[in-house]
Design a protein around this motif. Structure first.
Motif, PDB file in Angstrom:
ATOM      1  N   LEU A  49       4.368   7.427  -2.400  1.00 42.07           N
ATOM      2  CA  LEU A  49       3.314   6.694  -3.430  1.00 42.07           C
ATOM      3  C   LEU A  49       2.611   5.891  -2.255  1.00 42.07           C
ATOM      4  N   LYS A  50       1.442   5.743  -2.077  1.00 45.85           N
ATOM      5  CA  LYS A  50      -0.112   5.622  -1.081  1.00 45.85           C
ATOM      6  C   LYS A  50      -0.716   5.079  -2.338  1.00 45.85           C
TER       7      LYS A  50
ATOM      8  N   LYS B  66      -3.762   2.733 -11.078  1.00 42.89           N
ATOM      9  CA  LYS B  66      -4.906   2.605 -10.279  1.00 42.89           C
ATOM     10  C   LYS B  66      -4.714   1.453  -8.763  1.00 42.89           C
ATOM     11  N   ASP B  67      -3.407   0.840  -9.423  1.00 38.33           N
ATOM     12  CA  ASP B  67      -2.650  -0.373  -8.451  1.00 38.33           C
ATOM     13  C   ASP B  67      -1.608  -0.194  -8.423  1.00 38.33           C
ATOM     14  N   LEU B  68      -0.541   0.095  -7.317  1.00 42.71           N
ATOM     15  CA  LEU B  68       0.539   0.643  -6.883  1.00 42.71           C
ATOM     16  C   LEU B  68       1.596  -0.925  -6.801  1.00 42.71           C
ATOM     17  N   GLY B  69       0.577  -2.031  -6.224  1.00 44.41           N
ATOM     18  CA  GLY B  69       1.524  -2.924  -6.353  1.00 44.41           C
ATOM     19  C   GLY B  69       1.131  -4.172  -8.028  1.00 44.41           C
ATOM     20  N   LYS B  70       0.311  -3.796  -8.387  1.00 46.64           N
ATOM     21  CA  LYS B  70      -0.365  -4.794  -9.601  1.00 46.64           C
ATOM     22  C   LYS B  70       0.611  -3.302 -11.157  1.00 46.64           C
ATOM     23  N   GLU B  71       0.689  -2.461 -10.820  1.00 42.65           N
ATOM     24  CA  GLU B  71       1.275  -1.443 -11.955  1.00 42.65           C
ATOM     25  C   GLU B  71       3.078  -0.515 -11.600  1.00 42.65           C
ATOM     26  N   VAL B  72       3.381  -0.714 -10.439  1.00 39.13           N
ATOM     27  CA  VAL B  72       4.325  -0.414 -10.469  1.00 39.13           C
ATOM     28  C   VAL B  72       5.258  -1.198  -9.640  1.00 39.13           C
TER      29      VAL B  72
ATOM     30  N   GLU C 213      10.562   2.055  -4.244  1.00 44.64           N
ATOM     31  CA  GLU C 213      11.100   0.355  -3.834  1.00 44.64           C
ATOM     32  C   GLU C 213       9.803   0.338  -2.442  1.00 44.64           C
ATOM     33  N   THR C 214       9.352  -1.181  -2.565  1.00 48.02           N
ATOM     34  CA  THR C 214       8.623  -0.892  -0.628  1.00 48.02           C
ATOM     35  C   THR C 214       9.360  -0.354   0.346  1.00 48.02           C
ATOM     36  N   LYS C 215       8.511   0.365   1.299  1.00 50.26           N
ATOM     37  CA  LYS C 215       9.176   0.880   2.200  1.00 50.26           C
ATOM     38  C   LYS C 215       9.564   0.003   2.687  1.00 50.26           C
TER      39      LYS C 215
ATOM     40  N   ASP D  26       0.933  -1.415  -0.014  1.00 48.42           N
ATOM     41  CA  ASP D  26       0.081  -0.393  -0.415  1.00 48.42           C
ATOM     42  C   ASP D  26       0.730   1.470  -0.233  1.00 48.42           C
ATOM     43  N   SER D  27       2.380   1.012  -0.145  1.00 50.81           N
ATOM     44  CA  SER D  27       3.110   2.076  -0.187  1.00 50.81           C
ATOM     45  C   SER D  27       4.124   1.813  -0.783  1.00 50.81           C
ATOM     46  N   ALA D  28       4.985   2.847  -1.266  1.00 49.55           N
ATOM     47  CA  ALA D  28       6.442   2.943  -1.421  1.00 49.55           C
ATOM     48  C   ALA D  28       6.600   3.873  -1.982  1.00 49.55           C
TER      49      ALA D  28
END
Length: 175
Positions: A50-51, A132-138, A173-175, A31-33
């Motif tokens: 990014l959230k 729209k989706d941090l995990g899937k797109e970024v 990157e993921t936090k 949910d954040s990076a």
């Protein structure tokens, strides 16, 4: 066979499956990076967070040491920031998208409004992205990066808005 042994025998395949299943905390669940931004000389120019929100991905940039003026600000498709930052690829975009807010087939998911850096080079902004989706797109297999360009984005010229060279970059990157 006792009831306990039958239960253990029945649970074995289930437990074995769990032991080899991917972690529940996959990139799609993030949910954040964060992107630590550097200029072409490797000097820090701030950070971008990014959230994930119900409406999409909200970006918060806290930047310093940038040249004053108007600069294009994008999410690029590859999580690599080797100076001069062409390694980050083109803009993050879904199939069939073209660059720019003025383009009828645009914008790219990674297109964002220009940033206006004051004379002191410091800027603190929030922007709702087209992602729209941090995990899937970024945070996919090859990642993504935030890129700042030397010039302004004209919001129509494909593929990058005629914004000139890339002057800062940060791998997301993921936090």
């Amino acid at each position: 066979m006792s009831n306990l042994n039958r239960s253990c025998a029945a649970a074995g395949p289930l437990l074995l499956g769990l032991a080899f299943s991917p972690s529940a905390a996959t990139a799609a669940d993030v949910d954040s990076a964060m992107a630590m931004m550097t200029d072409r000389d490797g000097q820090s120019v701030g950070q971008v967070e990014l959230k994930q929100t119900p409406a999409g991905v909200l970006l918060h940039a806290n930047l310093a040491g940038l040249p004053a003026g108007v600069h294009a600000f994008h999410i690029h498709q590859t999580g690599v920031c080797d100076s001069p930052f062409k390694s980050s690829g083109g803009h993050l975009a879904s199939e069939g998208q073209h660059h720019g807010y003025y383009n009828e087939q645009g914008p790219h998911d990674g297109d964002m409004p220009n940033i206006h850096v004051p004379e002191d080079g410091a800027l603190d902004i929030e922007v709702m992205t087209g992602v729209k989706d941090l995990g899937k797109e970024v945070l996919d297999d090859d990642g993504a990066a935030i890129v700042i360009h030397e010039g302004a984005d004209d919001y129509e010229t494909d593929p990058a808005g005629a914004a000139g060279p890339r002057i800062a970059c940060g791998v997301i990157e993921t936090k």
